[in-house]
Scaffold this active site. Structure first.
Site, mmCIF file in Angstrom:
data_model
loop_
_atom_site.group_PDB
_atom_site.id
_atom_site.type_symbol
_atom_site.label_atom_id
_atom_site.label_comp_id
_atom_site.label_asym_id
_atom_site.label_seq_id
_atom_site.Cartn_x
_atom_site.Cartn_y
_atom_site.Cartn_z
ATOM 1 N N GLY A 172 -73.977 -0.628 115.049
ATOM 2 C CA GLY A 172 -73.454 0.410 115.784
ATOM 3 C C GLY A 172 -72.131 0.916 115.260
ATOM 4 O O GLY A 172 -71.661 2.049 116.105
ATOM 5 N N GLN A 173 -71.870 0.810 114.091
ATOM 6 C CA GLN A 173 -70.499 1.518 113.633
ATOM 7 C C GLN A 173 -71.006 2.996 113.380
ATOM 8 O O GLN A 173 -72.188 3.112 113.109
ATOM 9 C CB GLN A 173 -70.319 0.904 112.359
ATOM 10 C CG GLN A 173 -69.741 -0.541 112.423
ATOM 11 C CD GLN A 173 -69.395 -1.097 111.116
ATOM 12 O OE1 GLN A 173 -68.679 -0.429 110.030
ATOM 13 N NE2 GLN A 173 -69.975 -2.497 110.903
#
Ligand SMILES: Nc1nc2c(ncn2[C@@H]2O[C@H](COP(=O)(O)OP(=O)(O)OP(=O)(O)O)[C@@H](O)[C@H]2O)c(=O)[nH]1
Ligand SMILES: [Mg+2]
Length: 207
Positions: free
Chosen positions: A77-78
């Site tokens: 999810g970065q």
């Protein structure tokens, strides 16, 4: 007659694999959730939380829930990794979107990433399960508060199969939370027109 068709329909569903995408911004708790799902539903013991590192590629978990085969795809999810998410949309039967309910400073990021997911045409008709995660932490907001913040009513017209659960990895209620969520998701996928569409596209009437 009805029970014959119902039996056949159930048989077809039992032969299918449902692909479930686990999305959300970094540190929301996606991989922790995946490992819990493995521990809960398969013979594989999931990784303990202290061995889970930020996801860069893709983590896969295969489980079976009352004769239904589920394949979970957990993505990183970065910010720099979120552009990869859409490559999986076309094949996904459903989405679990995880939000760290105890981190209000990141709600805006989480909301805008979710809106981008919901707007994508490749996910049309996909059941969506939102998890207000980390309920064991003191600062966590409830699922209702989070729903208000996310302004989800706007999206409910398009996502008929839609639900928001409170969730936490830290307490006993977690297991009930997971079971409830997964049961809801399986039922939603089995009823979803998107499942019919994906089955037709895969050319698998009875595989
Ligand atoms: N207290 C608490 N901590 C949690 C919970 N779920 C996850 N965490 C912690 O949150 C941190 C991030 O968890 P991850 O599962 O790695 O998060 P992620 O969403 O997979 O993050 P990325 O892979 O970077 O996208 C870890 O320190 C977890 O132990 C929860 O329900 N309660
Ligand atoms: Mg991860």
């Amino acid at each position: 007659m009805f029970s014959l068709f119902y039996g056949l329909w159930k048989y077809m569903l039992s032969k299918m694999e449902f692909h479930v995408l686990i999305l959300g911004i970094d540190k929301a708790g996606k991989t922790t959730l995946l490992e819990k799902l493995k521990s809960q539903y398969s013979n594989v013991e999931g990784l303990p939380p202290d061995r889970i590192v930020p996801t860069v590629g893709l983590n896969i978990g295969r489980v079976e829930v009352s004769n239904t085969k589920l394949v979970f795809w957990d993505l990183g999810g970065q910010p720099g990794l979120r552009s990869i998410w859409e490559k999986y949309y076309e094949e996904a039967h459903a989405v679990i979107y995880v939000i760290d309910a105890a981190c209000p400073s990141r709600f805006e990021d989480s909301k805008s990433a979710l809106e981008k997911v919901l707007r994508h045409e490749d996910l049309q008709g996909a059941p969506l399960l939102i998890l207000a995660n980390k309920q064991d932490l003191e600062d966590a907001v409830s699922a209702d508060e989070l729903a208000q913040y996310l302004d989800l009513k706007n999206w409910m017209r398009e996502f008929i199969h839609f639900k928001l659960f409170q969730h936490s990895m830290g307490k006993q209620i977690l297991l009930l939370g997971i079971k409830e969520s997964v049961n809801w998701l399986v039922d939603a996928m089995e009823r979803s027109k998107r499942t019919d569409m994906l089955r037709v596209r895969a050319g698998s009437s009875v595989v």
